[in-house]
Design an enzyme around this catalytic site. Structure first.
Site, PDB file in Angstrom:
ATOM      1  N   ASP A  14     -34.895  14.546 -22.913  1.00 34.83           N
ATOM      2  CA  ASP A  14     -34.510  15.045 -24.242  1.00 34.83           C
ATOM      3  C   ASP A  14     -34.514  16.575 -24.262  1.00 34.83           C
ATOM      4  O   ASP A  14     -33.680  17.197 -24.930  1.00 34.83           O
ATOM      5  CB  ASP A  14     -35.485  14.506 -25.304  1.00 34.83           C
ATOM      6  CG  ASP A  14     -34.848  14.374 -26.671  1.00 34.83           C
ATOM      7  OD1 ASP A  14     -33.695  14.803 -26.832  1.00 34.83           O
ATOM      8  OD2 ASP A  14     -35.510  13.845 -27.586  1.00 34.83           O
ATOM      9  N   CYS A 238     -31.796  21.797 -30.712  1.00 36.84           N
ATOM     10  CA  CYS A 238     -31.037  20.907 -31.580  1.00 36.84           C
ATOM     11  C   CYS A 238     -29.661  21.515 -31.785  1.00 36.84           C
ATOM     12  O   CYS A 238     -29.556  22.669 -32.187  1.00 36.84           O
ATOM     13  CB  CYS A 238     -31.783  20.767 -32.905  1.00 36.84           C
ATOM     14  SG  CYS A 238     -30.828  19.919 -34.148  1.00 36.84           S
TER      15      CYS A 238
HETATM   16  P1  HMG Z   1     -17.250   5.818 -24.372  1.00 42.40           P
HETATM   17  O1  HMG Z   1     -16.357   6.944 -24.017  1.00 42.40           O
HETATM   18  O2  HMG Z   1     -17.094   5.144 -25.700  1.00 42.40           O
HETATM   19  O3  HMG Z   1     -17.306   4.763 -23.183  1.00 42.40           O
HETATM   20  O4  HMG Z   1     -18.740   6.379 -24.305  1.00 42.40           O
HETATM   21  P2  HMG Z   1     -16.380   3.550 -22.843  1.00 42.40           P
HETATM   22  O5  HMG Z   1     -17.247   2.348 -22.781  1.00 42.40           O
HETATM   23  O6  HMG Z   1     -15.164   3.531 -23.746  1.00 42.40           O
HETATM   24  O7  HMG Z   1     -15.896   3.918 -21.360  1.00 42.40           O
HETATM   25  C1  HMG Z   1     -15.032   5.005 -21.096  1.00 42.40           C
HETATM   26  C2  HMG Z   1     -15.177   5.433 -19.642  1.00 42.40           C
HETATM   27  O8  HMG Z   1     -16.482   5.990 -19.456  1.00 42.40           O
HETATM   28  C3  HMG Z   1     -15.079   4.310 -18.624  1.00 42.40           C
HETATM   29  O9  HMG Z   1     -14.505   4.879 -17.454  1.00 42.40           O
HETATM   30  C4  HMG Z   1     -16.493   3.945 -18.319  1.00 42.40           C
HETATM   31  O10 HMG Z   1     -16.697   3.383 -17.028  1.00 42.40           O
HETATM   32  C5  HMG Z   1     -17.161   5.292 -18.395  1.00 42.40           C
HETATM   33  P3  HMG Z   1     -12.977   4.616 -17.065  1.00 42.40           P
HETATM   34  O11 HMG Z   1     -12.868   3.137 -17.009  1.00 42.40           O
HETATM   35  O12 HMG Z   1     -12.189   5.206 -18.201  1.00 42.40           O
HETATM   36  O13 HMG Z   1     -12.847   5.332 -15.775  1.00 42.40           O
HETATM   37  N1  HMG Z   1     -18.574   5.142 -18.790  1.00 42.40           N
HETATM   38  C6  HMG Z   1     -19.620   5.649 -18.114  1.00 42.40           C
HETATM   39  N2  HMG Z   1     -19.724   6.403 -17.001  1.00 42.40           N
HETATM   40  C7  HMG Z   1     -20.959   6.697 -16.574  1.00 42.40           C
HETATM   41  N3  HMG Z   1     -22.083   6.317 -17.219  1.00 42.40           N
HETATM   42  C8  HMG Z   1     -22.026   5.594 -18.339  1.00 42.40           C
HETATM   43  C9  HMG Z   1     -20.746   5.245 -18.824  1.00 42.40           C
HETATM   44  N4  HMG Z   1     -20.355   4.533 -19.907  1.00 42.40           N
HETATM   45  C10 HMG Z   1     -19.025   4.481 -19.867  1.00 42.40           C
HETATM   46  N5  HMG Z   1     -23.143   5.226 -18.963  1.00 42.40           N
HETATM   47  C11 HMG Z   1     -21.116   6.201 -24.173  1.00 42.40           C
HETATM   48  C12 HMG Z   1     -19.843   5.561 -24.662  1.00 42.40           C
HETATM   49  C13 HMG Z   1     -22.278   5.442 -24.781  1.00 42.40           C
HETATM   50  C14 HMG Z   1     -21.205   6.106 -22.681  1.00 42.40           C
HETATM   51  C15 HMG Z   1     -21.127   7.671 -24.586  1.00 42.40           C
HETATM   52  O14 HMG Z   1     -20.970   7.703 -25.953  1.00 42.40           O
HETATM   53  C16 HMG Z   1     -22.417   8.371 -24.222  1.00 42.40           C
HETATM   54  O15 HMG Z   1     -22.708   8.650 -23.065  1.00 42.40           O
HETATM   55  N6  HMG Z   1     -23.258   8.684 -25.255  1.00 42.40           N
HETATM   56  C17 HMG Z   1     -24.552   9.240 -25.040  1.00 42.40           C
HETATM   57  C18 HMG Z   1     -24.740  10.470 -25.826  1.00 42.40           C
HETATM   58  C19 HMG Z   1     -26.141  11.004 -25.559  1.00 42.40           C
HETATM   59  O16 HMG Z   1     -26.611  11.075 -24.443  1.00 42.40           O
HETATM   60  N7  HMG Z   1     -26.836  11.428 -26.644  1.00 42.40           N
HETATM   61  C20 HMG Z   1     -28.143  11.963 -26.533  1.00 42.40           C
HETATM   62  C21 HMG Z   1     -29.197  10.948 -26.215  1.00 42.40           C
HETATM   63  S1  HMG Z   1     -29.788  10.085 -27.651  1.00 42.40           S
HETATM   64  C22 HMG Z   1     -31.026  11.106 -28.261  1.00 42.40           C
HETATM   65  O17 HMG Z   1     -31.191  12.212 -27.810  1.00 42.40           O
HETATM   66  C23 HMG Z   1     -31.904  10.582 -29.348  1.00 42.40           C
HETATM   67  C24 HMG Z   1     -33.318  10.240 -28.830  1.00 42.40           C
HETATM   68  O18 HMG Z   1     -33.929  11.378 -28.236  1.00 42.40           O
HETATM   69  C25 HMG Z   1     -34.190   9.741 -29.995  1.00 42.40           C
HETATM   70  C26 HMG Z   1     -34.194  10.680 -31.213  1.00 42.40           C
HETATM   71  O19 HMG Z   1     -34.438  11.889 -31.062  1.00 42.40           O
HETATM   72  O20 HMG Z   1     -33.944  10.143 -32.307  1.00 42.40           O
HETATM   73  C27 HMG Z   1     -33.252   9.120 -27.787  1.00 42.40           C
HETATM   74 MG    MG Z   2     -34.916  12.966 -29.329  1.00 43.28          MG
END
Ligand code: HMG
Ligand code: MG
Length: 292
Positions: A14, A238
């Site tokens: 994070d 943030c």
């Molecule tokens: P998307 O673009 O909607 O994915 O992303 P998709 O399912 O439509 O796939 C599109 C392409 O991406 C495909 O490739 C997949 O294979 C590839 P293509 O067929 O076009 O060649 N793909 C991936 N590649 C590598 N790793 C993967 C992956 N998934 C799909 N995992 C997705 C959807 C969820 C992946 C995207 O929205 C994402 O990565 N989001 C994460 C954002 C993030 O990291 N946010 C921060 C973390 S959460 C947080 O900080 C909160 C927390 O701390 C708690 C709090 O504070 O409240 C936990």
């Molecule tokens: Mg967090």
């Protein structure tokens, strides 16, 4: 006295995901080793999210393969979807953290899905993770406020948590994603979560964006919370509050818990040295961000 409090270090995930500097694998690995050497038993080492969305985490596969794992330490990784879970399993991860938000807009912006789509997708994720005998925790984000929608109905948080526990999560981590929580609100929400699920199944994941992280941790503690997430030196930030601190700093949390008579087994000297290393050798300016 037995340690009855747990500290989940989330700095390498994070923290670093919110920093503009991209650390090479060796430095991430060094950071994780320093944290474990300092006594941390739960460390979130990175995430298997889409590398285009969060380039800071693109090399988590290599980080997971490179770290020297010590017995008795849980090396967690954040996983958003099936592709991420497959990557985590391939990289030898045994502890996974799934996540979703309690507000629609945040969930959509963060993982490109609605809340109901996320809950459906979770079924397959849990099924595979359980069949692989992985330990599972689940974050619910924006529980004390959403930067897009404001206040979130805590009943919705509880319903999402019920479902995630039913699917097989061992613990729900209540995420104050952008540090909007107010102490009395955190005390009340924590009380409701602990009464419903028991204290060993709830953690508080506090961000210190508005400087209330420590106060909110104390508020949660008074309601029976005994597991807390934090990041060394308050690493992170943030996107909605430039210059603000990240997660509640691990040293602040450890100091709070020990002042309450709860030993953590974590060395404050070691945390201080690691923070100094992040500042002197890696170039983060954490001291300035800590003083809001
Ligand atoms: P998307 O673009 O909607 O994915 O992303 P998709 O399912 O439509 O796939 C599109 C392409 O991406 C495909 O490739 C997949 O294979 C590839 P293509 O067929 O076009 O060649 N793909 C991936 N590649 C590598 N790793 C993967 C992956 N998934 C799909 N995992 C997705 C959807 C969820 C992946 C995207 O929205 C994402 O990565 N989001 C994460 C954002 C993030 O990291 N946010 C921060 C973390 S959460 C947080 O900080 C909160 C927390 O701390 C708690 C709090 O504070 O409240 C936990
Ligand atoms: Mg967090």
């Amino acid at each position: 006295m037995q340690n009855d409090v747990s500290v989940f270090e989330v700095g390498p995930r994070d923290g670093l995901q919110n920093e503009s500097v991209l650390l090479p694998v060796e430095q991430k690995v060094a950071l994780i080793h320093k944290l474990v050497d300092g006594g941390l038993k739960h460390v979130e080492i990175g995430s298997f999210v889409h590398p285009k969305w969060v380039p800071q985490m693109a090399d988590t596969d290599e980080v997971a393969r490179t770290i020297e794992k010590k017995p008795g330490v849980a090396y967690w990784a954040l996983v958003p979807n099936m592709r991420g879970l497959e990557r985590a399993i391939d990289a030898g991860i045994k502890h996974v953290a799934f996540f979703m938000s309690s507000s629609e807009t945040h969930n959509q912006k963060n993982i490109n899905r609605s809340i109901s789509e996320s809950l459906v997708a979770m079924e397959e994720l849990f099924k595979l993770a359980l069949s692989e005998k992985l330990q599972i925790r689940a974050y619910i984000s924006t529980v004390f406020g959403c930067p897009f929608e404001g206040e979130v109905d805590f009943d919705r948080v509880l319903k999402i948590g019920d479902r995630l526990l039913e699917l097989g999560a061992q613990q729900i981590s209540l995420g104050d994603t952008t540090g909007m929580g107010r102490p009395l609100q955190v005390q009340e929400g924590s009380k409701r979560a602990v009464e419903r699920w028991d204290s060993d199944r709830v953690a508080l994941h506090l961000h210190d964006t508005s400087g209330l992280g420590q106060t909110n941790a104390f508020a949660g503690y008074l309601s029976g919370i005994r597991a807390f997430d934090s990041s060394v030196g308050g690493l992170g930030g943030c996107p909605y509050a430039p210059g603000a601190p990240g997660n509640l700093a691990t040293q602040t949390l450890v100091n709070l818990l020990e002042s309450l008579g709860r030993p953590t087994g974590i060395s404050r000297d070691s945390l201080r040295e690691t923070t100094q290393w992040l500042e002197d050798d890696i170039g983060f300016n954490l001291t300035q961000r800590r003083s809001l």
